[in-house]
Design an enzyme around this catalytic site. Structure first.
Site, PDB file in Angstrom:
ATOM      1  N   HIS A   1      44.029  61.055  73.593  1.00 30.98           N
ATOM      2  CA  HIS A   1      42.810  60.088  72.844  1.00 30.98           C
ATOM      3  C   HIS A   1      41.968  61.062  72.095  1.00 30.98           C
ATOM      4  CE1 HIS A   1      39.835  56.889  73.334  1.00 30.98           C
ATOM      5  NE2 HIS A   1      38.671  57.870  73.056  1.00 30.98           N
ATOM      6  N   GLU A   2      41.496  62.327  72.448  1.00 30.82           N
ATOM      7  CA  GLU A   2      40.821  63.088  71.704  1.00 30.82           C
ATOM      8  C   GLU A   2      41.494  63.502  70.396  1.00 30.82           C
ATOM      9  OE1 GLU A   2      37.715  62.825  72.237  1.00 30.82           O
ATOM     10  OE2 GLU A   2      37.651  62.003  74.217  1.00 30.82           O
TER      11      GLU A   2
ATOM     12  N   HIS B   1      40.948  61.042  67.966  1.00 31.59           N
ATOM     13  CA  HIS B   1      39.771  61.207  67.018  1.00 31.59           C
ATOM     14  C   HIS B   1      39.502  62.508  66.057  1.00 31.59           C
ATOM     15  CE1 HIS B   1      37.184  58.291  69.140  1.00 31.59           C
ATOM     16  NE2 HIS B   1      37.618  58.624  70.221  1.00 31.59           N
TER      17      HIS B   1
ATOM     18  N   GLU C   1      37.585  54.921  67.035  1.00 30.55           N
ATOM     19  CA  GLU C   1      38.022  54.264  68.299  1.00 30.55           C
ATOM     20  C   GLU C   1      39.570  53.826  67.942  1.00 30.55           C
ATOM     21  OE1 GLU C   1      36.878  55.266  70.942  1.00 30.55           O
ATOM     22  OE2 GLU C   1      37.514  54.295  72.548  1.00 30.55           O
TER      23      GLU C   1
END
Lengths: 490, 490
Positions: free
Chosen positions: A255-256, A259, A285
């Site tokens: 997830h990170e 980003h 997101e």
């Protein structure tokens, strides 16, 4: 030097200073000695004061009046600077500083109240925060809708009414899917066992590499709440390790990486210009979610992860890659948004969105918030909230004044749904690559169609140009129904 | 608010910003991704630009004219602000920025020339740096001595003539001691073996703890060249690990703990005021040296270290604690200042001091520098420099414009000699504590008599009040002759 050049040169230094402040935040959450909190508060305060002075500097107004942009990118840069300048100048310095002061205290009060499971310790403070945020919203709205004025900070161009309409379209199909999944006969097994810290970190690094994380421009550290931080040549990720729950570590990491890769993927000509950051929280997101879910929790990638975990941990309680895929995507009832799955996550957001919109509009009193939360949770999730820490006290956002922030999580999911459909059509070889632990074909498509543009296009237009279609919830809902229909044999 | 309060409030924010810039420097040397150099240069440039603007802000001059300090500490704060304001305003912005630009390039050119052992690649650049620094010195000196104007930045109140007189007193006894030691019959053994990285770091942490390093306000990381960084509640140290040379790691660590403890030991009422930093480089070095040498390389502490190392590394090639003490203090011929021992270190400094004073005065041309270095080294050390990387190219300082910096190392040793004599008299139980791996009695004496005062007293006066006597070289020379006379049975 033209006025435009002067404006951009001034802005460039402001961007560099804001990047320093962000790096300081990273330091605080990862490596700062625990005894340095007062010092860091003064350092952050000094940086914020310098930044506020620059962002409201009257020279910006003068330059804006005469600036003559020569290209589409330059025109967009001027538009973004003007937008920020107008917003910053609408909020009186006294109010901005009062909000900063009150929310910094409120966060501590919230954390204490959550630990004590005692809403009454927090709600009076929240009432104060809400009053200040409504005052700020009124200043920003300039006669328009209060909630829209706040939402605009996180998702420029979005409106409360637009989001409400979108969510109304999504809710019935999500509620139905949730009921079908939870009622299905053949439920996936949970992963059980002990998964040592260092082995988890080693595999998390392998996951980040599989998704093309550029280690020469980033690093990975441990943080209580994983986050990513930074831009251009230095965007760092964090993860956490729970020795009974390795998925937490691996999927937080992916997830990170989503980003961070967005920031690292922006055209480097835009670095330290107003176009040099991700354009909105929703688009941000969308990148973290499509990395984590549509690619990371796909059958193909989870097959690769199964093999890696099986080796690294000397076997698993899940028999094979197909079962593992079901386990990775397991849906269970739960109170907590951050522990939620793809099916239920957006329902958590809708609840918060409706409540905070009512709070800002003055239709709901803070005194009635707990009851409203509990009633709504029962309605959408079919179970009663057992204690406030699992209900109205679970999220930090409102305590620090983040009203209008929650819907961007769901918008990100909707954008990710649209992007995934387009990406799958354009990159048919993606599953084969993911099965080898290589997300590069997907990452490259996203870089080309989304990430490299930075702030050049407004969020919705960016997604529509990338996908060649309207932004709508169907792609996400179709994907979820297809995926979970198969996993749960619906 | 009085003018004094306004001045201090403004200054407080400047101190906080300067602390941020220092933290950014730490980040760069320890954790920054390798691909982030351009971004970091822009961030540092932006911070420097903000800091320069604040330090030359005309309001400081106005406040200074009417400020009415009420205590000795407030008067000293005003004095320090005025001093900095005058100095910063004397250097034209154009010159300051040209020096920053040229020295940042010069450092790379120096590193390349040193790697190539080719002074001719660096000396033209050094000539340029020297020209700019002489121009700066002329602006700062305001008719006075050029070298003194530069030295004053690092050791306020010291003069080139005063340092020269001090060094003239020291040189004969140091040269004689060096000859006796190197000619002695019974030379200590060298430590040999392989000392694993992680074990070294574990013992280095134990050394830092033995010297009272406050881990709640600091941390330890790896850096190519060990340094310490930060103040008040956050002063971090770094060390390095060479698997054949554990003393490098342990004594670098203790040295940096000395620097950090000075900052952490300053009265917290002075935090982010002009009194909140170590008062000079010389006093700073006195703390790092007395931790490292007078305490760290004492018979008592080395006995403790011998036992720890013997356990941790499963035996050593040195038979017992007495032999180990001799090994720790072994003196060998060598070209390199940073690898030097207590006996020879100051001779390295004297050479550099005389050469740089001649360069600044215009008595020595850069074109003749290599020859001058080699001639002087042969005279003081009795051996010819074998290659430029071991001679005129060995130190980074001149390339980055640090003229007037070198003598502060030797002044630190002289101060440490004075402090050690007073501390040993006041704290007779110190050896017994050091033998248990506990430097607390010495550290407490230094904190009480030196560290807590921060910038309150000028350097020389600080040492004289701490020791109750004049600053002079005798204490250091007596200590060295006594210590090495015993070790080498002279």
């Amino acid at each position: 030097m033209s006025a435009f050049d002067d404006l951009l040169a001034f802005q460039r230094q402001t961007e560099a200073l804001s990047s320093v402040a962000e790096r300081l935040g990273w330091d605080q959450e990862t490596v700062m000695p625990r005894g340095a909190t007062e010092q860091r508060a003064e350092e952050m305060g000094a940086m914020e004061s310098v930044l506020h002075e620059r962002r409201t500097d009257p020279r910006i107004g003068e330059w804006l009046e005469v600036a003559e942009p020569r290209t589409e990118a330059e025109a967009r840069a001027v538009e973004l600077i003007a937008r920020d300048f107008t917003r910053k100048n609408r909020v009186p310095a006294r109010l901005a500083s009062e909000i900063a002061r009150v929310t910094s205290l409120a966060q501590g009060i919230w954390a204490e109240a959550r630990a004590n499971d005692a809403p009454e310790e927090f709600l009076p403070t929240l009432d104060n925060v809400l009053m200040l945020k409504r005052e700020e919203a009124a200043a920003l709205a300039d006669g328009g809708d209060l909630y829209d004025a706040l939402l605009d900070d996180y998702e420029p161009g979005a409106t409360g009414a637009g989001v409400a309409a979108l969510f109304d379209q999504m809710r019935p199909r999500l509620v139905a899917l949730r009921e079908d999944v939870l009622g299905a006969e053949n439920q996936p097994a949970a992963l059980t066992g002990h998964f040592p810290h260092d082995t988890q970190l080693r595999l998390a690094r392998a996951c980040a590499s599989a998704f093309g994380y550029d280690w020469s421009r980033g690093r990975m550290d441990i943080a209580v709440h994983p986050f990513s931080s930074g831009r251009w040549q230095d965007s760092r990720i964090t993860t956490r390790v729970v020795e009974t729950d390795p998925f937490n570590c691996f999927y937080s990491t992916i997830h990170e990486v989503g980003h961070s890769s967005y920031e690292l993927g922006i055209d480097e000509d835009y670095a330290f210009t107003p176009l040099g950051r991700g354009v909105s929280l929703g688009v941000h997101e969308s990148q973290s979610r499509i990395y984590e879910n549509q690619m990371g929790r796909s059958r193909a990638f989870s097959g690769w992860l199964f093999a890696r975990m099986h080796d690294a941990f000397d076997g698993l309680n899940v028999a094979n890659a197909e079962e593992f895929y079901r386990t990775v995507n397991r849906v269970t009832p739960g109170y907590i948004r951050t522990e939620s799955d793809e099916v239920q996550y957006n329902l958590h957001i809708m609840l918060r969105f409706d409540l905070e919109r009512d709070l800002i509009a003055g239709r709901l009193d803070v005194a009635d918030l707990t009851e409203a939360w509990n009633a709504r949770f029962l309605k959408d999730f079919g179970v009663a909230v057992d204690r406030p820490a699992n209900g109205v006290l679970q999220d930090v956002h409102w305590s620090v004044g983040l009203f209008g922030y929650f819907p961007t999580y769901a918008l990100g999911n909707v954008y990710a749904g649209c992007l995934n459909a387009a990406m799958r059509a354009a990159v048919p070889e993606l599953p084969e690559a993911l099965a080898r632990g290589d997300a590069a074909p997907g990452v490259e498509w996203l870089r080309e169609n989304v990430q490299r543009h930075g702030g050049l296009l407004p969020p919705r237009r960016l997604i529509e140009e990338a996908t060649g279609g309207e932004v709508g919830p169907e792609a996400l809902l179709d994907y979820l129904e297809e995926k979970f229909g198969r996993i749960y044999a619906l």
